[in-house]
Design a protein around this motif. Sequence first.
Motif, PDB file in Angstrom:
ATOM      1  N   LYS A  10       0.829  -1.205   0.000  1.00  0.00           N
ATOM      2  CA  LYS A  10       0.000   0.000   0.000  1.00  0.00           C
ATOM      3  C   LYS A  10       0.862   1.254   0.000  1.00  0.00           C
ATOM      4  O   LYS A  10       0.594   2.223  -0.715  1.00  0.00           O
ATOM      5  CB  LYS A  10      -0.930   0.001   1.209  1.00  0.00           C
ATOM      6  CG  LYS A  10      -2.075  -1.010   1.112  1.00  0.00           C
ATOM      7  CD  LYS A  10      -2.952  -0.950   2.344  1.00  0.00           C
ATOM      8  CE  LYS A  10      -4.086  -1.973   2.267  1.00  0.00           C
ATOM      9  NZ  LYS A  10      -4.933  -1.953   3.479  1.00  0.00           N
ATOM     10  N   ARG A  11       1.924   1.249   0.847  1.00  0.00           N
ATOM     11  CA  ARG A  11       2.816   2.407   0.889  1.00  0.00           C
ATOM     12  C   ARG A  11       3.499   2.613  -0.456  1.00  0.00           C
ATOM     13  O   ARG A  11       3.699   3.750  -0.902  1.00  0.00           O
ATOM     14  CB  ARG A  11       3.851   2.220   1.983  1.00  0.00           C
ATOM     15  CG  ARG A  11       3.272   2.344   3.398  1.00  0.00           C
ATOM     16  CD  ARG A  11       4.280   1.930   4.431  1.00  0.00           C
ATOM     17  NE  ARG A  11       3.720   1.974   5.775  1.00  0.00           N
ATOM     18  CZ  ARG A  11       4.296   1.432   6.838  1.00  0.00           C
ATOM     19  NH1 ARG A  11       5.461   0.791   6.713  1.00  0.00           N
ATOM     20  NH2 ARG A  11       3.715   1.515   8.024  1.00  0.00           N
ATOM     21  N   GLY A  12       3.852   1.509  -1.092  1.00  0.00           N
ATOM     22  CA  GLY A  12       4.483   1.616  -2.407  1.00  0.00           C
ATOM     23  C   GLY A  12       3.546   2.207  -3.444  1.00  0.00           C
ATOM     24  O   GLY A  12       3.948   3.049  -4.255  1.00  0.00           O
ATOM     25  N   LEU A  13       2.288   1.793  -3.400  1.00  0.00           N
ATOM     26  CA  LEU A  13       1.305   2.335  -4.341  1.00  0.00           C
ATOM     27  C   LEU A  13       1.047   3.821  -4.089  1.00  0.00           C
ATOM     28  O   LEU A  13       0.955   4.612  -5.030  1.00  0.00           O
ATOM     29  CB  LEU A  13      -0.008   1.548  -4.243  1.00  0.00           C
ATOM     30  CG  LEU A  13       0.023   0.110  -4.760  1.00  0.00           C
ATOM     31  CD1 LEU A  13      -1.279  -0.601  -4.433  1.00  0.00           C
ATOM     32  CD2 LEU A  13       0.290   0.082  -6.261  1.00  0.00           C
ATOM     33  N   VAL A  14       0.937   4.192  -2.799  1.00  0.00           N
ATOM     34  CA  VAL A  14       0.728   5.603  -2.453  1.00  0.00           C
ATOM     35  C   VAL A  14       1.924   6.440  -2.889  1.00  0.00           C
ATOM     36  O   VAL A  14       1.777   7.532  -3.443  1.00  0.00           O
ATOM     37  CB  VAL A  14       0.472   5.753  -0.946  1.00  0.00           C
ATOM     38  CG1 VAL A  14       0.476   7.224  -0.550  1.00  0.00           C
ATOM     39  CG2 VAL A  14      -0.860   5.114  -0.563  1.00  0.00           C
TER      40      VAL A  14
END
Length: 268
Positions: A10-14
């Motif tokens: 999720k952090r990577g996508l954000v």
Amino acid sequence: MNRQHRLRRKRGLVGHYARSARRIIAPGRSARADTRLGMVLAFVAGAANAGGFLVMGQYTSHMSGIFSSLADNLVLGAFGLVIAGTVALMSFVAGAACSAILINWGRRGNRRDLYARPLLLEAALLLGFGLLGGLAHGASGFTPLAVLMLCFIMGLQNATVTKISGARIRTTHVTGIITDVGIELGKLVYWNRDQTCPETSRVRADRPKLRLLSLLLGFFFAGGLFGAFGFQSWGFATCLPLGLLLLLLAVPSLADDLLKRRRALSEP
């Protein structure tokens, strides 16, 4: 372990979204950033234009028709329509002027979000237009106010993308786009009979420009389909995804500039 993996994902996508949004509206421009921004704004303009016609019976993104109607209505003696057209034209001009003020103010202040602010304003106005339509559609005076809002929004957007791209891109109307497509297609099929002439004097199509124009045209049409279907099916709620799309572009740069200024204020 799975939970940690999902959090990292999720952090990577954000992070990927934030980096992409920053690049698209960064003060330092590239051809790729201009193309991506142009596609997004052409889609929004097409949707707002088509949807606006369904609910108000009038297109608001191009001034050619409005300006021509001023002459027609003046000759016919329809002075009420002349006044309405003049006010719509002035609203478009006011939107363009507002964009120039915001961008030049940001440039003078060396702000990272100089292009994000006009997009934020456009997003707020689109959401406000949707709210106004949901509450007051059908009421007396709604249509003139809605036309003025959409004309202002279109002027704001067209000036913003013109300033950002150095006048390479227009997104709120397609007459110029289609004209340039025709020019490049004409150059593409042109037969250079004299093969002995220098390469610099031969007629060559600008293929990257043709690709950009075709993308803008396609996204404007796709936006028109979305706007027409959306306003017919969901009404003014269609403005919500359009406004959110612009917010998603603007928020990372706005947040960066806010953090930068907070750090500057906290330093001794």
